[in-house]
Design a protein around this motif. Sequence first.
Motif, PDB file in Angstrom:
ATOM      1  N   ALA A  26       0.698  -1.071  -0.097  1.00 30.35           N
ATOM      2  CA  ALA A  26       0.186  -0.068   0.054  1.00 30.35           C
ATOM      3  C   ALA A  26       0.674   1.294   0.191  1.00 30.35           C
ATOM      4  O   ALA A  26       0.699   2.060   0.757  1.00 30.35           O
ATOM      5  N   LYS A  27       1.719   1.428  -1.000  1.00 33.54           N
ATOM      6  CA  LYS A  27       2.521   2.710  -1.039  1.00 33.54           C
ATOM      7  C   LYS A  27       1.761   3.634  -1.099  1.00 33.54           C
ATOM      8  O   LYS A  27       2.186   4.889  -0.878  1.00 33.54           O
ATOM      9  N   HIS A  28       0.529   3.870  -1.642  1.00 31.63           N
ATOM     10  CA  HIS A  28      -0.143   4.942  -1.773  1.00 31.63           C
ATOM     11  C   HIS A  28      -0.581   5.581  -0.350  1.00 31.63           C
ATOM     12  O   HIS A  28      -1.051   6.657  -0.148  1.00 31.63           O
ATOM     13  N   LEU A  29      -0.569   4.789   0.606  1.00 29.74           N
ATOM     14  CA  LEU A  29      -0.793   5.149   1.939  1.00 29.74           C
ATOM     15  C   LEU A  29       0.298   5.694   2.872  1.00 29.74           C
ATOM     16  O   LEU A  29       0.300   6.291   3.529  1.00 29.74           O
ATOM     17  N   ARG A  30       1.435   5.680   2.193  1.00 27.77           N
ATOM     18  CA  ARG A  30       2.677   6.013   2.897  1.00 27.77           C
ATOM     19  C   ARG A  30       2.715   7.728   2.942  1.00 27.77           C
ATOM     20  O   ARG A  30       2.339   8.229   2.043  1.00 27.77           O
ATOM     21  N   ASN A  31       3.363   8.195   4.010  1.00 26.11           N
ATOM     22  CA  ASN A  31       3.571   9.456   4.324  1.00 26.11           C
ATOM     23  C   ASN A  31       4.512  10.138   3.074  1.00 26.11           C
ATOM     24  O   ASN A  31       5.788   9.469   2.703  1.00 26.11           O
ATOM     25  N   PRO A  32       4.200  10.818   2.465  1.00 30.70           N
ATOM     26  CA  PRO A  32       5.118  11.590   1.323  1.00 30.70           C
ATOM     27  C   PRO A  32       6.380  12.130   1.708  1.00 30.70           C
ATOM     28  O   PRO A  32       7.480  12.285   1.185  1.00 30.70           O
ATOM     29  N   ALA A  33       6.485  12.252   3.212  1.00 28.42           N
ATOM     30  CA  ALA A  33       7.607  12.878   3.745  1.00 28.42           C
ATOM     31  C   ALA A  33       8.940  11.800   3.719  1.00 28.42           C
ATOM     32  O   ALA A  33      10.199  12.208   3.749  1.00 28.42           O
ATOM     33  N   VAL A  34       8.540  10.377   3.707  1.00 25.07           N
ATOM     34  CA  VAL A  34       9.618   9.512   3.265  1.00 25.07           C
ATOM     35  C   VAL A  34      10.552   9.730   1.971  1.00 25.07           C
ATOM     36  O   VAL A  34      11.474   9.261   2.105  1.00 25.07           O
ATOM     37  N   ASN A  35       9.816  10.404   0.954  1.00 21.06           N
ATOM     38  CA  ASN A  35      10.633  10.622  -0.255  1.00 21.06           C
ATOM     39  C   ASN A  35      11.687  11.961  -0.234  1.00 21.06           C
ATOM     40  O   ASN A  35      12.197  12.032  -1.204  1.00 21.06           O
ATOM     41  N   LEU A  36      11.398  12.655   0.796  1.00 17.63           N
ATOM     42  CA  LEU A  36      11.972  13.989   0.879  1.00 17.63           C
ATOM     43  C   LEU A  36      13.321  13.808   0.920  1.00 17.63           C
ATOM     44  O   LEU A  36      13.697  12.963   1.810  1.00 17.63           O
ATOM     45  N   PRO A  37      14.285  14.526   0.597  1.00 17.15           N
ATOM     46  CA  PRO A  37      15.611  14.733   0.794  1.00 17.15           C
ATOM     47  C   PRO A  37      15.900  15.010   2.203  1.00 17.15           C
ATOM     48  O   PRO A  37      14.961  15.643   3.087  1.00 17.15           O
ATOM     49  N   PHE A  38      17.166  14.839   2.757  1.00 22.13           N
ATOM     50  CA  PHE A  38      17.468  15.168   4.191  1.00 22.13           C
ATOM     51  C   PHE A  38      17.076  16.424   4.493  1.00 22.13           C
ATOM     52  O   PHE A  38      16.520  16.901   5.632  1.00 22.13           O
ATOM     53  N   TYR A  39      17.685  17.425   3.742  1.00 20.81           N
ATOM     54  CA  TYR A  39      17.712  18.810   3.933  1.00 20.81           C
ATOM     55  C   TYR A  39      16.423  19.231   3.990  1.00 20.81           C
ATOM     56  O   TYR A  39      16.112  20.324   4.706  1.00 20.81           O
ATOM     57  N   GLN A  40      15.437  18.678   3.182  1.00 25.12           N
ATOM     58  CA  GLN A  40      14.066  19.423   3.059  1.00 25.12           C
ATOM     59  C   GLN A  40      13.364  18.851   4.268  1.00 25.12           C
ATOM     60  O   GLN A  40      12.241  19.448   4.909  1.00 25.12           O
ATOM     61  N   TYR A  41      13.552  17.458   4.664  1.00 29.60           N
ATOM     62  CA  TYR A  41      12.778  17.054   5.766  1.00 29.60           C
ATOM     63  C   TYR A  41      13.072  17.641   7.015  1.00 29.60           C
ATOM     64  O   TYR A  41      12.196  17.971   7.803  1.00 29.60           O
ATOM     65  N   TYR A  42      14.192  18.022   7.311  1.00 31.26           N
ATOM     66  CA  TYR A  42      14.499  18.672   8.569  1.00 31.26           C
ATOM     67  C   TYR A  42      14.519  20.315   8.296  1.00 31.26           C
ATOM     68  O   TYR A  42      14.885  21.046   9.182  1.00 31.26           O
ATOM     69  N   LEU A  43      14.005  20.777   7.268  1.00 33.45           N
ATOM     70  CA  LEU A  43      13.741  22.087   6.820  1.00 33.45           C
ATOM     71  C   LEU A  43      15.203  22.856   6.922  1.00 33.45           C
ATOM     72  O   LEU A  43      15.180  23.968   7.428  1.00 33.45           O
ATOM     73  N   LEU A  44      16.345  22.196   6.763  1.00 32.93           N
ATOM     74  CA  LEU A  44      17.596  23.043   6.560  1.00 32.93           C
ATOM     75  C   LEU A  44      17.752  24.088   5.586  1.00 32.93           C
ATOM     76  O   LEU A  44      18.489  25.096   5.962  1.00 32.93           O
ATOM     77  N   ASP A  45      16.942  24.073   4.645  1.00 28.89           N
ATOM     78  CA  ASP A  45      17.036  25.137   3.767  1.00 28.89           C
ATOM     79  C   ASP A  45      16.104  26.207   4.215  1.00 28.89           C
ATOM     80  O   ASP A  45      16.818  27.439   3.846  1.00 28.89           O
ATOM     81  N   VAL A  46      15.070  25.912   4.873  1.00 31.65           N
ATOM     82  CA  VAL A  46      14.258  27.315   5.468  1.00 31.65           C
ATOM     83  C   VAL A  46      15.257  27.888   6.543  1.00 31.65           C
ATOM     84  O   VAL A  46      15.178  29.272   6.586  1.00 31.65           O
ATOM     85  N   ILE A  47      15.818  27.229   7.509  1.00 30.61           N
ATOM     86  CA  ILE A  47      16.521  27.582   8.454  1.00 30.61           C
ATOM     87  C   ILE A  47      17.796  28.382   8.133  1.00 30.61           C
ATOM     88  O   ILE A  47      18.203  29.432   8.488  1.00 30.61           O
TER      89      ILE A  47
END
Length: 85
Positions: free
Chosen positions: A24-45
Amino acid sequence: MHDPMTGLEKAVWWTEYVIRNKGAKHLRNPAVNLPFYQYYLLDVIGFLVLATISVVAVVIVLIKKMIKLFLNNFIQNRSKIKKIQ
């Protein structure tokens, strides 16, 4: 509100659903596919830190120029007053 299924029946049903749909990949959270820097909001910080440092630097430069201007003006006025006396 009135669900006929018990907690155990729901768990079994969802487990079977995931098995039927091959994970059921359609039920997975989309954040799983984000790069490290976007997941932890390093670009925004990073942007916010850079913007803050820039603003502070501009304010410091302006304060230094204002102090220098006021001191020069004060010294010139003081020397004029001494010449008059």
